[in-house]
Write an enzyme that holds these catalytic residues in place. Structure first.
Site, PDB file in Angstrom:
ATOM      1  N   HIS A  76      37.322  52.476  94.027  1.00 31.24           N
ATOM      2  CA  HIS A  76      37.152  53.211  95.281  1.00 31.24           C
ATOM      3  C   HIS A  76      38.430  53.223  96.112  1.00 31.24           C
ATOM      4  O   HIS A  76      38.795  54.253  96.691  1.00 31.24           O
ATOM      5  CB  HIS A  76      36.003  52.633  96.100  1.00 31.24           C
ATOM      6  CG  HIS A  76      34.683  52.718  95.412  1.00 31.24           C
ATOM      7  ND1 HIS A  76      33.539  52.123  95.903  1.00 31.24           N
ATOM      8  CD2 HIS A  76      34.316  53.318  94.243  1.00 31.24           C
ATOM      9  CE1 HIS A  76      32.524  52.361  95.075  1.00 31.24           C
ATOM     10  NE2 HIS A  76      32.985  53.076  94.063  1.00 31.24           N
ATOM     11  N   HIS A 233      29.778  60.979  93.185  1.00 32.42           N
ATOM     12  CA  HIS A 233      30.330  59.630  93.096  1.00 32.42           C
ATOM     13  C   HIS A 233      30.981  59.379  91.739  1.00 32.42           C
ATOM     14  O   HIS A 233      32.021  58.710  91.668  1.00 32.42           O
ATOM     15  CB  HIS A 233      29.267  58.562  93.360  1.00 32.42           C
ATOM     16  CG  HIS A 233      29.872  57.188  93.381  1.00 32.42           C
ATOM     17  ND1 HIS A 233      30.542  56.697  94.480  1.00 32.42           N
ATOM     18  CD2 HIS A 233      29.974  56.242  92.422  1.00 32.42           C
ATOM     19  CE1 HIS A 233      31.017  55.495  94.194  1.00 32.42           C
ATOM     20  NE2 HIS A 233      30.691  55.198  92.952  1.00 32.42           N
ATOM     21  N   ASP A 237      34.786  58.111  91.228  1.00 33.29           N
ATOM     22  CA  ASP A 237      35.215  57.046  90.317  1.00 33.29           C
ATOM     23  C   ASP A 237      36.284  57.546  89.354  1.00 33.29           C
ATOM     24  O   ASP A 237      37.262  56.842  89.060  1.00 33.29           O
ATOM     25  CB  ASP A 237      34.026  56.516  89.515  1.00 33.29           C
ATOM     26  CG  ASP A 237      33.169  55.534  90.296  1.00 33.29           C
ATOM     27  OD1 ASP A 237      33.617  55.051  91.353  1.00 33.29           O
ATOM     28  OD2 ASP A 237      32.043  55.245  89.831  1.00 33.29           O
ATOM     29  N   HIS A 260      33.697  54.228  83.713  1.00 35.03           N
ATOM     30  CA  HIS A 260      34.998  53.584  83.863  1.00 35.03           C
ATOM     31  C   HIS A 260      35.661  53.300  82.516  1.00 35.03           C
ATOM     32  O   HIS A 260      36.827  53.626  82.306  1.00 35.03           O
ATOM     33  CB  HIS A 260      34.845  52.272  84.631  1.00 35.03           C
ATOM     34  CG  HIS A 260      34.241  52.432  85.979  1.00 35.03           C
ATOM     35  ND1 HIS A 260      34.828  53.175  86.983  1.00 35.03           N
ATOM     36  CD2 HIS A 260      33.087  51.937  86.512  1.00 35.03           C
ATOM     37  CE1 HIS A 260      34.073  53.122  88.070  1.00 35.03           C
ATOM     38  NE2 HIS A 260      33.013  52.386  87.805  1.00 35.03           N
TER      39      HIS A 260
END
Length: 312
Positions: A76, A233, A237, A260
């Site tokens: 973030h 979101h 990311d 991720h």
């Protein structure tokens, strides 16, 4: 030109997974420094914010300097730095995890804009994608394709009706990160919260710093900030994880059920193929299409918006 923060910006909160209190500060850095995390509790151990310092971790991005110092959940703050166009900064943190704050990048953006940005007397170089690179795992995939500036296309599909299938495409020019993505919060299923906490994770998670869903219900007070907050979101990311390339990307990123680990796997695949990319020095026209371009001019309005989010 390259950009750094004008003065120190400070943040306090708890780690999402550890639950521990943590302080973080973003400080100016010289040209060509890049983004470097500094563990103030470990004799100021330095951890470069780069793809080759990412180590496997559950549910977040974790950086490791190879000498025992790590910092996790960096995505973030990295997204906020990238989205405001900061190329050089020292990020001091007094523990092993970045504070989760409200679960989005908005508080970091607010702190950065209040501190101000400073241009530096050094040209900005970027990584231009020359040919498509893709990684897959089961049905999920992530891809980088040639483009003249950063674009993101993401889609997700969850069984919970409160999320379901969501898809969004976004041209990251014209301050799109701060206008479209920065306030979208991390999300999870109620059943996953119970399991994560049994495994010693999400100890700092609450209904106030994450969107928690259960079937067709949104359990977090106030509901969603956007109808498609979940996919936004995931894009946030991706911006943070792509910033670990170490320079702006001139590319189109496509993520299908990606996360991720897959984005880092994609960067590793990219840099393993020297013929798939090249360094370029940005012209003024190219700079005008970068994610942070125009943010300074609209800083006052953006700070006002992030303050409203903080109150809500």
């Amino acid at each position: 030109m390259q950009t750094t923060i004008a003065q120190k910006a400070q943040f306090r909160g708890v780690g999402l997974h550890s639950g521990a209190a943590v302080r973080l500060a973003i400080l100016p850095a010289p040209a060509d420094h890049g983004i470097v995390f500094v563990r103030t509790d470990l004799d100021r151990a330095r951890i470069p914010a780069r793809w080759d310092h990412v180590t496997p971790s559950q549910l977040c991005t974790l950086l490791d300097n190879g000498r025992g110092a790590t910092v996790s959940t960096v995505e973030h703050v990295m997204a906020a730095l990238s989205g405001t166009g900061i190329n050089n900064a020292v990020v001091e943190v007094n523990g092993p995890e970045v504070p989760i704050l409200d679960g989005s990048a908005a508080p970091f953006v607010q702190g950065i804009l209040e501190a101000g940005l400073r241009q530096q007397a050094a040209p900005l170089r970027a990584i231009r994608i020359l040919r498509e690179v893709e990684v897959r795992q089961g049905e999920a995939f992530a891809r980088l394709s040639p483009a003249d500036h950063l674009e993101i296309h993401f889609d997700i599909d969850f069984v919970d009706a409160a999320i379901g299938r969501q898809e969004k495409r976004l041209d990251m020019a014209n301050g799109s990160f701060v206008h479209e993505l920065m306030d979208s919060r991390t999300f999870c299923r109620q059943a996953d919260v119970v399991q994560m906490q049994k495994n010693g994770l999400a100890l700092g998670g609450t209904y106030l710093n994450a969107v928690v869903v259960d079937g067709d219900r949104v359990l977090s007070p106030g509901g969603l900030r956007h109808r498609d907050e979940a996919v936004r979101h995931k894009m946030l990311d991706a911006v943070g994880d792509l910033a670990l390339a170490g320079a702006p990307l001139l590319a189109r990123y496509t993520g299908h059920r990606a996360g991720h680990a897959m984005t880092n796997k994609l960067l590793r695949a990219l840099f393993a193929q020297p013929e798939a990319w090249e360094w370029v020095t940005l012209t003024p026209a190219m700079e005008s299409r970068q994610p942070g371009a125009g943010v300074i001019a609209s800083a006052a309005r953006l700070v006002s918006r992030t303050r409203q989010l903080a109150v809500a």
